[in-house]
Design a protein around this motif. Structure first.
Motif, PDB file in Angstrom:
ATOM      1  N   LEU A   1     -40.926 -77.556 -15.057  1.00 58.56           N
ATOM      2  CA  LEU A   1     -39.355 -77.603 -15.002  1.00 58.56           C
ATOM      3  C   LEU A   1     -39.032 -76.911 -13.633  1.00 58.56           C
ATOM      4  O   LEU A   1     -38.207 -77.380 -12.807  1.00 58.56           O
ATOM      5  CB  LEU A   1     -38.821 -76.995 -16.172  1.00 58.56           C
ATOM      6  CG  LEU A   1     -38.819 -77.816 -17.219  1.00 58.56           C
ATOM      7  CD1 LEU A   1     -38.302 -76.970 -18.459  1.00 58.56           C
ATOM      8  CD2 LEU A   1     -37.912 -78.994 -16.861  1.00 58.56           C
ATOM      9  N   ALA A   2     -39.729 -75.733 -13.390  1.00 57.63           N
ATOM     10  CA  ALA A   2     -39.320 -75.040 -11.911  1.00 57.63           C
ATOM     11  C   ALA A   2     -39.713 -76.208 -10.715  1.00 57.63           C
ATOM     12  O   ALA A   2     -38.723 -75.820  -9.741  1.00 57.63           O
ATOM     13  CB  ALA A   2     -40.146 -73.971 -11.735  1.00 57.63           C
ATOM     14  N   ARG A   3     -40.704 -76.756 -10.646  1.00 57.76           N
ATOM     15  CA  ARG A   3     -41.086 -77.622  -9.485  1.00 57.76           C
ATOM     16  C   ARG A   3     -40.007 -78.811  -9.603  1.00 57.76           C
ATOM     17  O   ARG A   3     -39.618 -79.180  -8.521  1.00 57.76           O
ATOM     18  CB  ARG A   3     -42.589 -77.961  -9.844  1.00 57.76           C
ATOM     19  CG  ARG A   3     -43.599 -77.025  -9.492  1.00 57.76           C
ATOM     20  CD  ARG A   3     -44.751 -77.575  -9.222  1.00 57.76           C
ATOM     21  NE  ARG A   3     -45.298 -78.374 -10.295  1.00 57.76           N
ATOM     22  CZ  ARG A   3     -46.072 -77.830 -11.251  1.00 57.76           C
ATOM     23  NH1 ARG A   3     -46.562 -76.681 -11.176  1.00 57.76           N
ATOM     24  NH2 ARG A   3     -46.444 -78.796 -12.377  1.00 57.76           N
ATOM     25  N   THR A   4     -39.727 -79.207 -10.851  1.00 53.22           N
ATOM     26  CA  THR A   4     -38.680 -80.254 -10.764  1.00 53.22           C
ATOM     27  C   THR A   4     -37.446 -79.850 -10.201  1.00 53.22           C
ATOM     28  O   THR A   4     -36.717 -80.553  -9.475  1.00 53.22           O
ATOM     29  CB  THR A   4     -38.698 -80.860 -12.354  1.00 53.22           C
ATOM     30  OG1 THR A   4     -39.884 -81.200 -12.775  1.00 53.22           O
ATOM     31  CG2 THR A   4     -37.636 -81.901 -12.093  1.00 53.22           C
ATOM     32  N   THR A   5     -36.843 -78.730 -10.701  1.00 53.24           N
ATOM     33  CA  THR A   5     -35.775 -78.362 -10.120  1.00 53.24           C
ATOM     34  C   THR A   5     -35.598 -78.014  -8.659  1.00 53.24           C
ATOM     35  O   THR A   5     -34.516 -78.503  -8.092  1.00 53.24           O
ATOM     36  CB  THR A   5     -35.181 -77.054 -11.004  1.00 53.24           C
ATOM     37  OG1 THR A   5     -35.318 -77.380 -12.602  1.00 53.24           O
ATOM     38  CG2 THR A   5     -33.827 -76.515 -10.701  1.00 53.24           C
ATOM     39  N   ALA A   6     -36.664 -77.587  -8.278  1.00 52.97           N
ATOM     40  CA  ALA A   6     -36.798 -77.160  -6.731  1.00 52.97           C
ATOM     41  C   ALA A   6     -36.930 -78.464  -5.828  1.00 52.97           C
ATOM     42  O   ALA A   6     -36.533 -78.460  -4.887  1.00 52.97           O
ATOM     43  CB  ALA A   6     -38.012 -76.386  -6.372  1.00 52.97           C
ATOM     44  N   ALA A   7     -37.443 -79.266  -6.620  1.00 53.98           N
ATOM     45  CA  ALA A   7     -37.557 -81.099  -5.847  1.00 53.98           C
ATOM     46  C   ALA A   7     -36.143 -81.661  -5.906  1.00 53.98           C
ATOM     47  O   ALA A   7     -36.100 -82.554  -5.152  1.00 53.98           O
ATOM     48  CB  ALA A   7     -38.796 -81.726  -6.515  1.00 53.98           C
ATOM     49  N   ARG A   8     -35.173 -81.175  -6.347  1.00 52.88           N
ATOM     50  CA  ARG A   8     -33.951 -81.920  -6.548  1.00 52.88           C
ATOM     51  C   ARG A   8     -33.274 -81.839  -5.264  1.00 52.88           C
ATOM     52  O   ARG A   8     -33.132 -80.793  -4.688  1.00 52.88           O
ATOM     53  CB  ARG A   8     -32.845 -81.248  -7.807  1.00 52.88           C
ATOM     54  CG  ARG A   8     -33.474 -81.812  -9.246  1.00 52.88           C
ATOM     55  CD  ARG A   8     -32.563 -81.214 -10.058  1.00 52.88           C
ATOM     56  NE  ARG A   8     -32.916 -81.530 -11.554  1.00 52.88           N
ATOM     57  CZ  ARG A   8     -31.872 -81.177 -12.593  1.00 52.88           C
ATOM     58  NH1 ARG A   8     -31.195 -80.184 -12.252  1.00 52.88           N
ATOM     59  NH2 ARG A   8     -32.295 -81.441 -13.724  1.00 52.88           N
ATOM     60  N   PRO A   9     -32.342 -82.970  -5.104  1.00 49.43           N
ATOM     61  CA  PRO A   9     -31.911 -82.856  -3.554  1.00 49.43           C
ATOM     62  C   PRO A   9     -30.493 -81.929  -3.648  1.00 49.43           C
ATOM     63  O   PRO A   9     -30.099 -81.744  -4.743  1.00 49.43           O
ATOM     64  CB  PRO A   9     -31.528 -84.396  -3.569  1.00 49.43           C
ATOM     65  CG  PRO A   9     -31.750 -84.943  -4.721  1.00 49.43           C
ATOM     66  CD  PRO A   9     -32.530 -84.239  -5.471  1.00 49.43           C
TER      67      PRO A   9
END
Length: 461
Positions: A453-461
């Motif tokens: 989830l941390a990687r997913t959130t960090a990848a958000r524009p």
């Protein structure tokens, strides 16, 4: 080939016998003959679970007499009608005679093919001291094992008679012997298995005095105050078994309330078409569930009752001490006494009939919880199979069903989060992660999902 069994004749006298000289081709053999309720189940489970480790040390714990308890060994040496409440699970669905015949073949093959490096064989069955009660029967055991051994050592743990009977009360319930708790009004004439002087004399007459190694089952008399450690040290087995190893905790007693529940359920089963029997699968499942849900101190007699019972064995205990334990001031330690106000030390373990309802509720809660866990595990396994088959919708349904049985199941919650993330529903994945953080913060699935989830959130524009 096994030597032929001599006819069953309790009245006959066993012939004299000289043990074979030990040599490099025959290992030492330890016969652990009991008695029951002296840590035997724990010793057996520890040895059975470590056969590979023992083999690497040149030690054989045979499998043909039983995975842990070698009860098939003494059972094969007595008439079938003498077996009484022998564990029916050992028959493997066969008749007793057919199963015992198979054992004899398998035991001969196993013992006849021991690796050359085998230096020690251990046979452990508390039924030896319970079933082989005549010198003739003991001699049959000697004749059975002697061809495979050099030196033979016979190990028996002795427990103070009142404590042994009290500990055995729960075990009697487990084999459907339903009776109120209490010490019997008998001495060694009616309970000869408590005449330790005669029991040891009989085994010494067959194997020789030098072979007999009795031990006292009291914490102060055992290595580390523990039967497992004591036996391993006595046998010279260099295994280290952690103090919290589950194999150490076998055949435990239950709470006083659980005892009353077992008695009441047993009485209820008497009135069913199946009836009450130690061989009943229903009764055995019930007893196992009670033992698992409510381990406890069991029943203990009041000090006055215990003292009166033990007094009947004073003479045989003194004879045992003089012959086998001359360095001890008494065979067993002093009995505990009541508190200064006269309260019995056993009062905390007194059986309260009204507690049976509480015990039933505890058991019901335990069984419902276990059933829910089993249901969730099956659904998770189904979900994983559907994952491999590529049926994502059906897999998601299986994982959701698993959370209906166990709402915080870590694998089901994590897989639902994975499915949500794959569909772009980050909020749903975070909701599943929140459940895991509350209930399983240190679980690997919780940690893995948190990183994802941390990687997913960090990848958000």
């Amino acid at each position: 080939m096994l030597p032929p069994l001599r006819p069953f004749n309790a009245a006959s006298s066993a012939p004299s016998w000289d043990p074979p000289a030990s040599g490099p081709d025959r290992p030492e053999l330890i016969l652990h003959i009991g008695q029951s309720k002296t840590g035997t189940s724990s010793i057996q489970r520890v040895l059975g679970a470590r056969r590979a480790d023992l083999a690497a040390l040149g030690i054989c714990y045979p499998a043909s007499p039983g995975w842990a308890n070698h009860g098939m060994l003494p059972a094969s040496l007595v008439a079938p009608e003498a077996l009484g409440h022998f564990n029916p699970a050992l028959w493997d669905g066969m008749g007793a005679e057919a199963r015992l015949a198979r054992f004899r073949r398998e035991f001969a093959a196993e013992m006849g093919s021991l690796p050359d490096k085998t230096r020690l064989v251990i046979l452990s069955a508390e039924q030896c001291s319970g079933l082989l009660v005549t010198r003739d029967a003991i001699a049959r055991l000697r004749d059975l094992v002697a061809p495979y051994a050099g030196r033979i050592r016979v190990v028996m743990y002795l427990r103070r008679q009142d404590a042994h009977f009290a500990s055995g009360y729960t075990q009697a319930l487990r084999v459907a012997q339903i009776s109120p708790p209490g010490l019997p009004p008998y001495g060694p004439d009616r309970l000869p298995h408590y005449d330790y002087a005669t029991v040891l004399d009989d085994w010494a007459a067959i194997f020789g005095d030098a072979a007999i190694e009795p031990r006292i089952f009291e914490r102060a008399s055992m290595v580390n105050g523990d039967a497992v450690d004591d036996f391993l040290a006595l046998a010279g087995v260099p295994l280290v078994v952690p103090s919290d190893d589950q194999d150490r905790y076998s055949n435990l007693s239950v709470t006083p309330a659980a005892i009353e529940l077992m008695r009441r359920f047993g009485e209820a089963m008497r009135g069913t078409p199946e009836g009450l029997s130690a061989a009943s699968p229903l009764w055995r499942r019930f007893v196992a569930a009670v033992s698992d849900a409510m381990p406890g101190p069991g029943w203990k007699p009041a000090p006055a009752e215990a003292a009166a019972f033990l007094a009947r064995y004073a003479a045989v205990n003194e004879a045992t001490r003089r012959r086998w334990f001359p360095g001890r001031p008494s065979l067993f330690a002093e009995m505990p006494v009541g508190a200064p106000d006269g309260t019995s030390v056993a009062e905390s373990a007194a059986i309260d009939p009204d507690a049976a309802l509480d015990a039933a509720c505890t058991l019901l809660l335990h069984e419902l919880t276990s059933a829910a866990q089993r249901e969730a595990q099956l659904l998770v396994a189904q979900g994983r199979l559907l994952d491999r088959l590529g049926d994502e919708a059906a897999a998601a349904h299986a994982y959701r069903s698993a959370t209906h049985a166990v709402p915080d199941h870590p694998v089901a919650q994590a897989r639902l989060a994975d499915i949500a993330l794959a569909a772009g529903d980050v909020a749903a994945a975070e909701a599943h992660h929140a459940v895991l953080l509350r209930r399983h913060p240190d679980h690997p699935q919780t940690q893995r999902l948190g990183r994802l989830l941390a990687r997913t959130t960090a990848a958000r524009p």
